[in-house]
Scaffold this motif. Sequence first.
Motif, short mmCIF file in Angstrom:
data_model
loop_
_atom_site.label_atom_id
_atom_site.label_comp_id
_atom_site.label_asym_id
_atom_site.label_seq_id
_atom_site.Cartn_x
_atom_site.Cartn_y
_atom_site.Cartn_z
N ARG A 1 -3.04 -1.48 -4.41
CA ARG A 1 -3.94 -1.35 -3.25
C ARG A 1 -4.94 -2.50 -3.20
NH1 ARG A 1 -3.27 4.39 -4.05
NH2 ARG A 1 -4.77 4.37 -5.77
N ALA B 1 -0.90 1.75 -9.18
CA ALA B 1 -1.09 2.03 -7.76
C ALA B 1 -2.42 1.47 -7.26
CB ALA B 1 -1.01 3.53 -7.51
N GLU C 1 0.83 -1.21 0.00
CA GLU C 1 0.00 0.00 0.00
C GLU C 1 0.86 1.26 0.00
OE1 GLU C 1 -3.81 -1.99 2.35
OE2 GLU C 1 -2.15 -1.06 3.46
N ARG C 2 1.99 1.21 0.69
CA ARG C 2 2.90 2.35 0.69
C ARG C 2 3.49 2.58 -0.71
NH1 ARG C 2 4.43 7.35 1.79
NH2 ARG C 2 6.70 7.59 1.89
N GLU D 1 0.93 4.27 -2.78
CA GLU D 1 0.84 5.70 -2.45
C GLU D 1 1.93 6.49 -3.17
OE1 GLU D 1 1.67 8.44 1.52
OE2 GLU D 1 0.90 6.40 1.76
N ASP E 1 1.79 9.36 -6.62
CA ASP E 1 2.22 10.73 -6.37
C ASP E 1 3.09 11.22 -7.53
OD1 ASP E 1 3.25 13.12 -5.49
OD2 ASP E 1 3.77 12.39 -3.49
#
Length: 271
Positions: free
Chosen positions: A189, A185, A45-46, A49, A53
């Motif tokens: 997730r 991404a 999940e990181r 993120e 971005d």
Amino acid sequence: MATLEPRADGGAGVLRGYAVRTPLPDEDAERMFHSNMQTIAEGRERKAELLADPAVSVADAYEEEVQRVATTFEGRLRHLAGENYESVAREYLRGERNDRIGRLTAYYTEGLWRIQQRSTISEMLFFPLILRYPDSFTVNLRFTDDYTTTESIPFESPEHTTVDADETYSQQYFNESQYEQKQAAEYLRQTAQIIRDEFPSPDEAPFSERKYGGIVSAGGRHESEFSEMLARVTPDPDRFSEAVTEPTLVREGSEARRTARRYLQSAKVEM
């Protein structure tokens, strides 16, 4: 226990065909295993993120992941062999020792080295397999000389290409790359939840629902194209007939061959 022969070639092939089997003798051990799998899900999940971005490059997202994985592996190696674990691994690879600690240390050290190289080497796919059984779990570190699977999600990394910002259509390329990274991404997730579902907490799920679980994942790179994949795997209930009391190397099971056939284009694990 599997017999992993000492290597005189610097470690090439030390991983091929083997997995580490770790006992789960009680609920405390299960909680530790569950916690470790939660950490893997959170790391996924990181990474999602960071990929989403626009201010963070793909290289930086993967570097953070590598550092996180390296910290985990180094902790495991120190627990196994102490601060001088690299010397223990070298002794095994030179044929100077052939004990359980030497074999496990060489296995994890070789895996760590390959993981650290993964985002910088083109056409090397990390293809690990984690399986939960009633009294143990296995971790199979696998690598192939490919960069994707039959079900991987691809995305571009402008930092790894020679496209010049002033070239015609370059802005379109950068925009499309950002879109692909956001799609990747979202996929990361979603598949992080698969990890949580496959390895539930012993405090939240009955034994009948947690005694089997499994995931296979894959991450690779070909020049500027990266790829990610994660899927459920059903463990073979007949794989083990005897319990283990300590971590040990075992031959990979039918699940490894099954996932290679299904997801690898060449259906062959090279390393």
